[in-house]
Write a protein that holds these residues in place. Structure first.
Motif, PDB file in Angstrom:
ATOM      1  N   SER A  82      -4.230  -2.447   8.658  1.00 36.23           N
ATOM      2  CA  SER A  82      -3.123  -1.618   8.170  1.00 36.23           C
ATOM      3  C   SER A  82      -2.836  -0.593   9.249  1.00 36.23           C
ATOM      4  CB  SER A  82      -3.522  -0.924   6.861  1.00 36.23           C
ATOM      5  OG  SER A  82      -4.762  -0.269   7.009  1.00 36.23           O
ATOM      6  N   ASN A  83      -1.714   0.079   9.119  1.00 34.72           N
ATOM      7  CA  ASN A  83      -1.281   1.172  10.001  1.00 34.72           C
ATOM      8  C   ASN A  83       0.188   0.975  10.354  1.00 34.72           C
ATOM      9  OD1 ASN A  83      -1.085   3.377  11.616  1.00 34.72           O
ATOM     10  ND2 ASN A  83      -2.491   2.679  13.216  1.00 34.72           N
ATOM     11  N   SER A  84       1.037   1.513   9.542  1.00 32.70           N
ATOM     12  CA  SER A  84       2.491   1.486   9.791  1.00 32.70           C
ATOM     13  C   SER A  84       2.993   0.097  10.164  1.00 32.70           C
ATOM     14  CB  SER A  84       2.863   2.478  10.895  1.00 32.70           C
ATOM     15  OG  SER A  84       2.378   3.753  10.584  1.00 32.70           O
ATOM     16  N   LEU A  85       2.554  -0.895   9.431  1.00 32.11           N
ATOM     17  CA  LEU A  85       2.974  -2.264   9.755  1.00 32.11           C
ATOM     18  C   LEU A  85       4.356  -2.569   9.176  1.00 32.11           C
ATOM     19  CD1 LEU A  85      -0.363  -4.182   9.082  1.00 32.11           C
ATOM     20  CD2 LEU A  85       0.616  -3.545  11.301  1.00 32.11           C
ATOM     21  N   ALA A  96     -11.013   4.556   1.437  1.00 37.89           N
ATOM     22  CA  ALA A  96     -10.359   5.507   2.339  1.00 37.89           C
ATOM     23  C   ALA A  96     -11.364   6.093   3.325  1.00 37.89           C
ATOM     24  CB  ALA A  96      -9.717   6.621   1.525  1.00 37.89           C
ATOM     25  N   HIS A  97     -10.845   6.690   4.384  1.00 35.81           N
ATOM     26  CA  HIS A  97     -11.714   7.354   5.355  1.00 35.81           C
ATOM     27  C   HIS A  97     -12.537   8.449   4.689  1.00 35.81           C
ATOM     28  CE1 HIS A  97      -8.570   5.595   8.052  1.00 35.81           C
ATOM     29  NE2 HIS A  97      -9.678   5.216   8.673  1.00 35.81           N
ATOM     30  N   GLY A 114      -2.202  -4.871   5.044  1.00 38.94           N
ATOM     31  CA  GLY A 114      -1.854  -3.809   4.097  1.00 38.94           C
ATOM     32  C   GLY A 114      -0.612  -3.122   4.627  1.00 38.94           C
ATOM     33  N   VAL A 115       0.461  -3.131   3.847  1.00 40.67           N
ATOM     34  CA  VAL A 115       1.737  -2.606   4.345  1.00 40.67           C
ATOM     35  C   VAL A 115       2.239  -1.517   3.398  1.00 40.67           C
ATOM     36  CG1 VAL A 115       4.037  -3.195   5.167  1.00 40.67           C
ATOM     37  CG2 VAL A 115       2.229  -4.930   5.221  1.00 40.67           C
ATOM     38  N   GLY A 116       2.386  -0.314   3.920  1.00 41.34           N
ATOM     39  CA  GLY A 116       2.772   0.811   3.075  1.00 41.34           C
ATOM     40  C   GLY A 116       4.165   1.315   3.344  1.00 41.34           C
ATOM     41  N   GLU A 117       4.222   2.401   4.149  1.00 43.42           N
ATOM     42  CA  GLU A 117       5.470   3.179   4.249  1.00 43.42           C
ATOM     43  C   GLU A 117       6.692   2.376   4.670  1.00 43.42           C
ATOM     44  OE1 GLU A 117       3.724   5.984   6.929  1.00 43.42           O
ATOM     45  OE2 GLU A 117       4.562   5.040   8.717  1.00 43.42           O
ATOM     46  N   ARG A 127     -11.787  -3.560   6.854  1.00 40.94           N
ATOM     47  CA  ARG A 127     -10.407  -3.141   7.141  1.00 40.94           C
ATOM     48  C   ARG A 127     -10.399  -2.303   8.403  1.00 40.94           C
ATOM     49  NH1 ARG A 127      -6.466   1.221   5.436  1.00 40.94           N
ATOM     50  NH2 ARG A 127      -8.059   2.212   4.135  1.00 40.94           N
ATOM     51  N   PHE A 149       0.820  -1.219   0.000  1.00 43.84           N
ATOM     52  CA  PHE A 149       0.000   0.000   0.000  1.00 43.84           C
ATOM     53  C   PHE A 149       0.854   1.269   0.000  1.00 43.84           C
ATOM     54  CE2 PHE A 149      -4.164  -1.601   2.319  1.00 43.84           C
ATOM     55  CZ  PHE A 149      -4.546  -2.259   1.157  1.00 43.84           C
ATOM     56  N   ASP A 169      -7.833   0.227  10.572  1.00 43.38           N
ATOM     57  CA  ASP A 169      -6.628   1.009  10.283  1.00 43.38           C
ATOM     58  C   ASP A 169      -6.123   1.791  11.494  1.00 43.38           C
ATOM     59  OD1 ASP A 169      -4.699   2.115   8.369  1.00 43.38           O
ATOM     60  OD2 ASP A 169      -5.840   3.986   8.517  1.00 43.38           O
ATOM     61  N   ARG A 183       1.866   6.185  -1.927  1.00 41.72           N
ATOM     62  CA  ARG A 183       1.797   7.570  -1.429  1.00 41.72           C
ATOM     63  C   ARG A 183       2.986   7.964  -0.549  1.00 41.72           C
ATOM     64  NH1 ARG A 183      -3.669   7.306   1.415  1.00 41.72           N
ATOM     65  NH2 ARG A 183      -4.053   6.105  -0.461  1.00 41.72           N
ATOM     66  N   ARG A 184       3.703   6.973  -0.037  1.00 46.83           N
ATOM     67  CA  ARG A 184       4.837   7.290   0.840  1.00 46.83           C
ATOM     68  C   ARG A 184       6.187   7.004   0.172  1.00 46.83           C
ATOM     69  NH1 ARG A 184       0.881   8.844   3.958  1.00 46.83           N
ATOM     70  NH2 ARG A 184      -0.023   7.365   5.424  1.00 46.83           N
TER      71      ARG A 184
HETATM   72  O1  LIG Z   1       0.491   2.973   7.238  1.00 44.52           O
HETATM   73  P1  LIG Z   1       1.003   2.381   5.988  1.00 44.52           P
HETATM   74  O2  LIG Z   1       1.749   1.089   6.225  1.00 44.52           O
HETATM   75  O3  LIG Z   1       1.780   3.351   5.147  1.00 44.52           O
HETATM   76  O4  LIG Z   1      -0.279   1.896   5.111  1.00 44.52           O
HETATM   77  C1  LIG Z   1      -0.960   2.704   4.249  1.00 44.52           C
HETATM   78  C2  LIG Z   1      -1.738   3.755   4.981  1.00 44.52           C
HETATM   79  O5  LIG Z   1      -2.209   4.658   4.054  1.00 44.52           O
HETATM   80  C3  LIG Z   1      -3.538   4.981   4.358  1.00 44.52           C
HETATM   81  O6  LIG Z   1      -3.614   6.017   5.278  1.00 44.52           O
HETATM   82  P2  LIG Z   1      -3.821   7.530   4.882  1.00 44.52           P
HETATM   83  O7  LIG Z   1      -3.907   8.240   6.161  1.00 44.52           O
HETATM   84  O8  LIG Z   1      -2.793   7.986   3.903  1.00 44.52           O
HETATM   85  O9  LIG Z   1      -5.210   7.555   4.097  1.00 44.52           O
HETATM   86  P3  LIG Z   1      -6.662   7.125   4.516  1.00 44.52           P
HETATM   87  O10 LIG Z   1      -7.433   8.379   4.616  1.00 44.52           O
HETATM   88  O11 LIG Z   1      -7.099   6.247   3.424  1.00 44.52           O
HETATM   89  O12 LIG Z   1      -6.586   6.387   5.797  1.00 44.52           O
HETATM   90  C4  LIG Z   1      -4.069   3.700   4.955  1.00 44.52           C
HETATM   91  O13 LIG Z   1      -5.230   3.910   5.669  1.00 44.52           O
HETATM   92  C5  LIG Z   1      -2.924   3.189   5.751  1.00 44.52           C
HETATM   93  O14 LIG Z   1      -2.952   3.611   7.073  1.00 44.52           O
END
Ligand SMILES: O=P(O)(O)OC[C@H]1O[C@H](OP(=O)(O)OP(=O)(O)O)[C@H](O)[C@@H]1O
Ligand SMILES: Nc1ncnc2c1ncn2[C@@H]1O[C@H](COP(=O)(O)OP(=O)(O)OP(=O)(O)O)[C@@H](O)[C@H]1O
Ligand SMILES: O=C(O)c1cccnc1
Length: 479
Positions: free
Chosen positions: A289-292, A198-199, A311-314, A259, A154, A261, A157-158
């Protein structure tokens, strides 16, 4: 970047110009790409980025505009600029396949080419292989702790830029993630694009129930709802269940997933599972998800979290825990009248002293296809698996081990010969399948996240002798 010929360090051009002025443009050199340490103190790395390197080498040329730009610098000879005008990569390239499990000190890419060609390609080669190998290695760690559960990338964006997002998704997919949120990576190379919502979508309605209902109406057979915007346990999950009961079920559909988050992901997932199961939604999947990263995922599972998908992003797309892969590109030999003259760079430590010569890389497997050790040999050496083979530690040479009943596999393949591509580039699915097999061939002790067993990477007797000889020669003993 449409034409990346000038994506190079300036010193590559100044050195190349100087080689040219000395008339050395046809002199053949050998360079190795290797790394010295696995990030995060891991036991292995996953090699990736070769396809982009091969494409670059195939297309590398300088435009008139670029030549004119270099001319303005007034430090390059007209002869050299004219040489660049007609430049094409003319060399040979050997490399391990993408998705291969690799270890410190091993030659992962070997270039044999005119010294100017070797010099000009350094920065692109390093940035491409270092980036994708870094992300593939991080992704392999994350996938390994998810114990078969889905991992989705995910991070777009980061990511540190457009290429980092796309090629990061590519590397992560080779290493085993199941999909990406990045639609371009699906369009460009078929990595399944997936996602939830998304939220903002939830917030755009007067209330959460209405948001969920409208989403379910749009995607009745693929309704995945983000349940943590207001209150996960008291509103989000009850609203999701209500949409299932009132809208989806009467039409023959089932709520596909939710999901979460934020909050305590272990606790909330356990409660979510209970609530969904109690509503008969035993097949509804829970994504979190959430900074995993690999540590948090391992921890969540140890806490008994009921999670189907991460869901793993940054922390994946930036390899946050250790965001540099220290692969290097070093000269190891020159050719003189067809003879290979090995070159060495001495260092304070034996680990940092380069291994000279034109080399090959072998992996020895036991009968169950578990990797025993890797052996770096001279290029034309053959490891004969019909005879016992003696492994010895290149540093502590008295530590020896005879192996019998093994299979020896050459890991380097020739991808380019005299500038021409030789092999069909594997598809992404093939590289991913290769990676899975490679990781299965490693012992769990080598794969484990923390304090893994050091995998043996040895030198053949002939290569060790050559290295020793050069160390002695250059440290003054024999000069
Ligand atoms: O935490 P990461 O591992 O990077 O995973 C991706 C994050 O990107 C989104 O958040 P974001 O606040 O950008 O958008 P949202 O409004 O969809 O939650 C999503 O909800 C995750 O928390
Ligand atoms: N049970 C758990 N054990 C360990 N870490 C967890 C657990 N649950 C969540 N985490 C992690 O803890 C961190 C919490 O992040 P943060 O402090 O931003 O809180 P949050 O729940 O996202 O709050 P907010 O609602 O403000 O976004 C995340 O990295 C998350 O993955
Ligand atoms: O699809 C998702 O849930 C998603 C996509 C990108 C970033 N975070 C979440």
């Amino acid at each position: 970047m449409q034409n990346s010929a000038l994506l190079m360090d300036f010193y590559a051009l100044t050195m190349a110009n100087s080689y040219f002025e000395q008339g050395r443009q046809d002199e053949i050199a050998y360079f190795d790409y290797f790394f010295r340490r696995v990030p995060d103190e891991g036991g292995y790395a996953v090699f990736a980025g070769l396809e982009q390197l091969l494409d670059y080498l195939e297309n590398l040329h300088f435009s008139e505009q670029e030549i004119a730009f270099l001319q303005q610098k007034q430090i390059f000879s007209e002869g050299f600029l004219d040489y660049l005008r007609h430049f094409r990569f003319r060399g040979d390239l050997w490399a391990v396949k993408e998705g291969t499990a690799v270890f410190p000190a091993e030659p992962l890419v070997v270039i044999r080419a005119p010294i100017i060609d070797c010099t000009l390609i350094e920065a692109f080669l390093l940035l491409t292989l270092n980036h994708q190998t870094l992300i593939a290695t991080k992704a392999a760690r994350i996938v390994s702790v998810a114990q078969g559960r889905n991992v989705l990338e995910f991070g777009a964006r980061r990511a540190h830029g457009v290429d980092a997002a796309h090629f990061g998704a590519r590397a992560a997919y080779i290493a085993g993630v199941d999909g990406t949120s990045n639609v371009y990576s699906d369009f460009a190379c078929g990595i399944p694009a997936l996602g939830t919502m998304a939220h903002a979508y939830v917030q755009s309605f007067d209330n959460e129930y209405e948001a969920f209902l409208q989403y379910a109406k749009t995607y009745p057979d693929n309704t995945v709802l983000l349940v943590d915007t207001y209150d996960t346990l008291h509103q989000g999950i009850p609203n999701a269940i209500r949409v299932h009961r009132e809208y989806l079920a009467p039409r023959g559909y089932k709520l596909k997933g939710i999901r979460i988050d934020s909050g305590d992901l272990a606790y909330l997932s356990i409660r979510a599972r209970e609530m969904l199961d109690a509503a008969g939604l035993t097949e509804t999947k829970i994504t979190v998800s959430n900074s995993l990263d690999e540590y948090l995922i391992k921890d969540l599972l140890l806490q008994g979290a009921k999670i189907d998908s991460f869901g793993v992003g940054e922390r994946l797309i930036t390899a946050k825990s250790e965001p540099v892969f220290g692969g290097v590109y070093k000269i190891v030999a020159l050719e003189n009248a067809g003879r290979i003259i090995p070159k060495i760079k001495l260092s304070e430590t034996l680990q940092k002293t380069t291994t000279p010569g034109f080399k090959n890389l072998w992996r020895l497997y036991d009968k169950n296809h578990k990797a025993i050790a890797d052996v770096i040999t001279l290029h034309d050496e053959i490891i004969d698996s019909t005879k016992p083979y003696m492994l010895f530690d290149p540093e502590y040479t008295w530590k020896t081990k005879w192996v019998t009943d093994f299979v020896a596999e050459q890991k380097l393949q020739q991808w380019i010969s005299q500038g021409e591509k030789q092999l069909t580039i594997p598809t992404l699915e093939e590289s991913r399948a290769h990676c899975r097999q490679e990781l299965q061939s490693l012992w769990n002790e080598v794969r484990r996240l923390e304090k893994p067993h050091g995998y043996y990477v040895d030198l053949s007797q002939d290569l060790w002798t050559l290295k020793q000889h050069l160390i002695e020669r250059h440290s003054g003993k024999k000069e």
